[in-house]
Design a protein around this motif. Structure first.
Motif, short mmCIF file in Angstrom:
data_model
loop_
_atom_site.label_atom_id
_atom_site.label_comp_id
_atom_site.label_asym_id
_atom_site.label_seq_id
_atom_site.Cartn_x
_atom_site.Cartn_y
_atom_site.Cartn_z
N LEU A 1 -23.66 -59.15 -3.38
CA LEU A 1 -24.26 -58.11 -2.62
C LEU A 1 -23.14 -57.35 -1.89
O LEU A 1 -23.36 -55.82 -1.67
CB LEU A 1 -25.15 -58.46 -1.52
N ASP A 2 -21.83 -57.83 -1.60
CA ASP A 2 -20.99 -56.99 -0.91
C ASP A 2 -20.23 -56.30 -2.06
O ASP A 2 -19.14 -55.70 -1.53
CB ASP A 2 -19.94 -58.03 -0.13
N GLY A 3 -20.48 -56.49 -3.25
CA GLY A 3 -19.89 -55.90 -4.34
C GLY A 3 -18.56 -56.48 -5.09
O GLY A 3 -17.67 -55.81 -5.63
N ALA A 4 -18.17 -57.62 -4.78
CA ALA A 4 -17.19 -58.72 -5.41
C ALA A 4 -17.62 -58.89 -6.69
O ALA A 4 -18.73 -59.04 -7.06
CB ALA A 4 -17.15 -59.89 -4.48
N SER A 5 -16.60 -58.86 -7.43
CA SER A 5 -16.66 -59.27 -8.92
C SER A 5 -17.00 -60.81 -9.06
O SER A 5 -16.46 -61.45 -8.05
CB SER A 5 -15.43 -58.84 -9.97
N PRO A 6 -17.18 -61.30 -10.21
CA PRO A 6 -17.25 -63.06 -10.41
C PRO A 6 -15.70 -63.61 -10.12
O PRO A 6 -15.81 -64.40 -9.42
CB PRO A 6 -17.80 -63.15 -11.66
N GLY B 1 -22.29 -78.14 -5.75
CA GLY B 1 -22.90 -78.54 -4.37
C GLY B 1 -22.40 -77.57 -3.38
O GLY B 1 -23.13 -77.42 -2.50
N MET B 2 -21.71 -76.30 -3.88
CA MET B 2 -21.73 -75.51 -3.13
C MET B 2 -23.00 -74.45 -2.95
O MET B 2 -23.49 -74.43 -3.67
CB MET B 2 -20.44 -74.40 -3.49
N PRO B 3 -23.24 -73.77 -1.77
CA PRO B 3 -24.74 -73.11 -1.54
C PRO B 3 -24.47 -71.81 -2.51
O PRO B 3 -23.70 -70.99 -2.48
CB PRO B 3 -24.56 -72.80 -0.09
N ARG B 4 -25.37 -71.62 -3.08
CA ARG B 4 -25.79 -70.25 -3.88
C ARG B 4 -25.63 -68.87 -3.22
O ARG B 4 -25.22 -67.96 -3.58
CB ARG B 4 -26.76 -70.27 -4.84
N SER B 5 -25.95 -69.07 -1.54
CA SER B 5 -26.09 -67.86 -0.91
C SER B 5 -24.71 -67.40 -0.88
O SER B 5 -24.35 -66.10 -0.60
CB SER B 5 -26.59 -68.35 0.43
N LEU B 6 -23.50 -68.34 -0.92
CA LEU B 6 -22.24 -67.50 -0.78
C LEU B 6 -21.89 -66.72 -1.96
O LEU B 6 -21.38 -65.78 -1.94
CB LEU B 6 -21.21 -68.69 -0.77
N GLU B 7 -22.20 -66.95 -3.21
CA GLU B 7 -22.21 -66.31 -4.27
C GLU B 7 -23.07 -65.00 -4.25
O GLU B 7 -22.44 -63.89 -4.34
CB GLU B 7 -22.38 -66.95 -5.71
N GLU B 8 -24.18 -65.00 -3.80
CA GLU B 8 -25.10 -64.06 -3.53
C GLU B 8 -24.73 -62.95 -2.62
O GLU B 8 -24.86 -61.82 -2.84
CB GLU B 8 -26.52 -64.54 -3.39
N ALA B 9 -24.11 -63.55 -1.55
CA ALA B 9 -23.72 -62.70 -0.63
C ALA B 9 -22.43 -61.97 -0.96
O ALA B 9 -22.31 -60.80 -0.60
CB ALA B 9 -23.08 -63.49 0.71
#
Length: 135
Positions: A33-38, A22-30
């Motif tokens: 884009l900021d260079g964070a690993s999984p 249920g969490m927005p995918r845009s959080l993962e995408e952002a």
């Protein structure tokens, strides 16, 4: 205490899965884009947002452990080391039952969890409500 913890229960797994879906995918995408690993994305963004779901799972697991009868009945070999649920079951005799004593004991056994639920009611309802929503 139960043999398994909330990480391995089917309900806890399902509830957490629904919460993360249920969490927005845009959080993962952002985060990507900021260079964070999984792992960084999970630990710094997703995990802090899962507080209500984790608290709901923890409280419901505590309820299930508190009310568990069969496992402590099998494992506890001494009468002075039994749990509250096993003690309540021994109040019922084969031929007679002292209902006032049994009801008083059941009320005393229920009271700590009722107080815990009243204190944490908002978190439980919030965690269960957010876990079922999509988008």
């Amino acid at each position: 205490m139960e043999l398994y913890s909330f990480e391995s229960s089917a309900f806890g797994t399902f509830l957490m899965r629904q919460h993360y879906l249920g969490m927005p995918r845009s959080l993962e995408e952002a985060a990507r884009l900021d260079g964070a690993s999984p792992w960084q994305t999970f630990w710094r963004i997703m995990f802090p947002l899962s507080g209500p779901a984790l608290s709901a799972v923890a409280i419901l697991t505590a309820l299930a452990s508190w009310n568990d009868l069969m496992w402590p009945l099998i494992v506890a070999t001494y009468d002075d080391r039994t749990t509250l649920a096993v003690g309540l079951s021994t109040l019922q005799g084969q031929f007679t039952t002292d209902y006032p004593v049994m009801m008083a004991a059941a009320f005393m056994a229920m009271l700590p969890l009722m107080i815990l639920f009243i204190v944490l009611q908002r978190r439980v309802v919030e965690g269960l409500a957010h876990s079922g929503m999509k988008g």
